[in-house]
Design a protein around this motif. Structure first.
Motif, PDB file in Angstrom:
ATOM      1  N   LYS A 274       0.815  -1.223   0.000  1.00 17.79           N
ATOM      2  CA  LYS A 274       0.000   0.000   0.000  1.00 17.79           C
ATOM      3  C   LYS A 274       0.840   1.262   0.000  1.00 17.79           C
ATOM      4  O   LYS A 274       0.362   2.340  -0.333  1.00 17.79           O
ATOM      5  N   TYR A 275       2.109   1.144   0.409  1.00 18.88           N
ATOM      6  CA  TYR A 275       2.917   2.344   0.658  1.00 18.88           C
ATOM      7  C   TYR A 275       4.160   2.366  -0.228  1.00 18.88           C
ATOM      8  O   TYR A 275       4.826   1.349  -0.417  1.00 18.88           O
ATOM      9  N   SER A 276       4.468   3.543  -0.743  1.00 16.17           N
ATOM     10  CA  SER A 276       5.692   3.721  -1.533  1.00 16.17           C
ATOM     11  C   SER A 276       6.858   4.048  -0.606  1.00 16.17           C
ATOM     12  O   SER A 276       6.769   4.939   0.241  1.00 16.17           O
ATOM     13  N   LEU A 277       7.938   3.319  -0.782  1.00 18.23           N
ATOM     14  CA  LEU A 277       9.166   3.566  -0.027  1.00 18.23           C
ATOM     15  C   LEU A 277      10.264   4.093  -0.938  1.00 18.23           C
ATOM     16  O   LEU A 277      11.446   4.033  -0.596  1.00 18.23           O
ATOM     17  N   ALA A 278       9.867   4.617  -2.091  1.00 19.42           N
ATOM     18  CA  ALA A 278      10.835   5.025  -3.118  1.00 19.42           C
ATOM     19  C   ALA A 278      11.739   6.162  -2.667  1.00 19.42           C
ATOM     20  O   ALA A 278      12.841   6.335  -3.197  1.00 19.42           O
ATOM     21  N   SER A 279      11.303   6.951  -1.689  1.00 18.26           N
ATOM     22  CA  SER A 279      12.108   8.087  -1.240  1.00 18.26           C
ATOM     23  C   SER A 279      13.300   7.663  -0.397  1.00 18.26           C
ATOM     24  O   SER A 279      14.266   8.414  -0.255  1.00 18.26           O
ATOM     25  N   GLN A 280      13.241   6.439   0.167  1.00 16.16           N
ATOM     26  CA  GLN A 280      14.273   5.977   1.093  1.00 16.16           C
ATOM     27  C   GLN A 280      15.632   5.848   0.419  1.00 16.16           C
ATOM     28  O   GLN A 280      15.769   5.225  -0.635  1.00 16.16           O
ATOM     29  N   LYS A 281      16.652   6.457   1.049  1.00 16.32           N
ATOM     30  CA  LYS A 281      18.023   6.335   0.577  1.00 16.32           C
ATOM     31  C   LYS A 281      18.884   5.525   1.537  1.00 16.32           C
ATOM     32  O   LYS A 281      19.736   4.744   1.113  1.00 16.32           O
ATOM     33  N   VAL A 282      18.688   5.751   2.833  1.00 16.04           N
ATOM     34  CA  VAL A 282      19.536   5.122   3.845  1.00 16.04           C
ATOM     35  C   VAL A 282      18.669   4.649   5.005  1.00 16.04           C
ATOM     36  O   VAL A 282      17.855   5.412   5.534  1.00 16.04           O
ATOM     37  N   ALA A 283      18.840   3.397   5.400  1.00 15.10           N
ATOM     38  CA  ALA A 283      18.218   2.869   6.607  1.00 15.10           C
ATOM     39  C   ALA A 283      19.334   2.385   7.524  1.00 15.10           C
ATOM     40  O   ALA A 283      20.061   1.452   7.181  1.00 15.10           O
ATOM     41  N   VAL A 284      19.463   3.028   8.659  1.00 15.69           N
ATOM     42  CA  VAL A 284      20.540   2.719   9.603  1.00 15.69           C
ATOM     43  C   VAL A 284      19.979   1.856  10.726  1.00 15.69           C
ATOM     44  O   VAL A 284      18.919   2.156  11.276  1.00 15.69           O
ATOM     45  N   HIS A 285      20.682   0.780  11.063  1.00 10.22           N
ATOM     46  CA  HIS A 285      20.248  -0.022  12.211  1.00 10.22           C
ATOM     47  C   HIS A 285      21.394  -0.152  13.202  1.00 10.22           C
ATOM     48  O   HIS A 285      22.571  -0.126  12.837  1.00 10.22           O
ATOM     49  N   ALA A 286      21.028  -0.292  14.465  1.00 12.52           N
ATOM     50  CA  ALA A 286      22.019  -0.396  15.537  1.00 12.52           C
ATOM     51  C   ALA A 286      21.348  -1.050  16.739  1.00 12.52           C
ATOM     52  O   ALA A 286      20.228  -1.542  16.653  1.00 12.52           O
ATOM     53  N   ALA A 287      22.082  -1.077  17.856  1.00 13.69           N
ATOM     54  CA  ALA A 287      21.586  -1.526  19.162  1.00 13.69           C
ATOM     55  C   ALA A 287      21.629  -3.028  19.369  1.00 13.69           C
ATOM     56  O   ALA A 287      21.661  -3.486  20.503  1.00 13.69           O
ATOM     57  N   ALA A 288      21.623  -3.820  18.301  1.00 14.69           N
ATOM     58  CA  ALA A 288      21.679  -5.271  18.438  1.00 14.69           C
ATOM     59  C   ALA A 288      22.137  -5.860  17.111  1.00 14.69           C
ATOM     60  O   ALA A 288      21.980  -5.229  16.063  1.00 14.69           O
ATOM     61  N   PRO A 289      22.697  -7.080  17.121  1.00 18.03           N
ATOM     62  CA  PRO A 289      23.086  -7.710  15.859  1.00 18.03           C
ATOM     63  C   PRO A 289      21.868  -7.928  14.963  1.00 18.03           C
ATOM     64  O   PRO A 289      20.779  -8.230  15.444  1.00 18.03           O
TER      65      PRO A 289
END
Length: 300
Positions: A274-289
């Motif tokens: 239902k949702y466009s994620l086309a704008s996303q350039k960077v997704a940063v994750h942290a805090a756990a493996p």
């Protein structure tokens, strides 16, 4: 033309006053750069009227709301240390942090204050108390600020956050960096890292799905508004509402813990579509493996 960096809301308020500095994802409530600058300067002046000086400390126990940005920058403008306290702590845990960091002011809300105020008032040297919402016996911050000038606060040095560890080995430990001693707006370490590492600039839109008192949202929101981007803040994490926010606001940069990835991936395919994620350039994750298959599924 001056080549001195202008890494604070004032620079962006002067160039683009109506641009959103922060947006609450669900309600769409917006804080413009002009509003953020005025509120930060006003709060900084207020702290000066209370007698606070460079290197003194204030603390905040608030839920995710637009005022988080103004509270953070107000202390920064006044050259103070500021600590955002988890609203999930017990009263005595919160009181310990307030006492340990020697906070001279504590700001609470109607959601956070009632559970901790008795313990705060019982401290040997309780801080001045203010609330963002009506609470019996606690002055409203808005009323305290009513007669304070919101013109630009000049001649101050930069403040700094002071984070606390989670307390997994005894009580939480405060991490108190040295103040830069630099004039306001001339340095922003996290902003530089965001620029170099993740391509953040004034066109960037950052989604913060976590509580503001965590290190990453606190620092990234500071860096994003130093650089002139926009912070989109969730009141609390919800997988589908998160996708809706990315689509609605054109989010370019987002920040996660792996558990959030699992919840996003668990959504039905029809919901995700239902949702466009086309704008996303960077997704940063942290805090756990993060398991490699989970990361690959998120990339896909």
């Amino acid at each position: 033309m001056s080549t001195t960096p202008q890494l604070y809301p004032r620079a962006h308020a002067e160039r683009n006053p109506d641009k959103p500095a922060a947006i609450m994802a669900e309600s769409g409530q917006t804080l413009s750069y002009a509003q953020l600058e005025a509120q930060a300067s006003q709060l900084g002046r207020f702290y000066q009227t209370l007698g606070l000086k460079t290197g003194d400390h204030v603390a905040y126990c608030v839920e995710n709301r637009l005022e988080c940005l103004s509270l953070q920058w107000g202390a920064h403008y006044a050259g103070l240390y500021y600590t955002f306290i988890s609203n999930r702590l017990t009263a005595h845990e919160a009181a310990y942090i307030v006492e340990d960091c020697d906070a001279l002011v504590l700001v609470v809300t109607a959601k956070t204050g009632p559970a901790i105020l008795d313990a705060i008032r019982a401290l040997p040297r309780p801080p001045r108390l203010y609330s963002l919402d009506p609470i019996s016996g606690v002055p409203l911050l808005s009323e305290a600020l009513a007669d304070i000038d919101s013109a630009p606060l000049l001649g101050t040095l930069e403040g700094s956050d002071m984070l606390y560890s989670s307390g997994t080995t005894g009580r939480p430990k405060g991490v108190k960096p040295a103040l830069t001693g630099q004039p306001l707006g001339t340095t922003c370490t996290i902003g530089g890292l965001m620029q170099r590492g993740f391509g953040v600039n004034e066109t960037s839109v950052y989604l913060s799905p976590a509580p503001y008192y965590h290190a990453a949202p606190l620092k990234w929101a500071h860096g994003m508004t130093a650089l002139g981007g926009t912070v989109v803040m969730l009141e609390k994490f919800d997988a589908e509402k998160t996708l809706a926010a990315i689509d609605r606001y054109g989010v370019t940069h987002s920040q996660w813990v792996p558990t959030m990835f699992h919840r996003l991936l668990a959504l039905p395919d029809a919901v995700k579509a239902k949702y466009s994620l086309a704008s996303q350039k960077v997704a940063v994750h942290a805090a756990a493996p993060c398991p490699v298959p989970t990361k690959q599924a998120m990339i896909d």
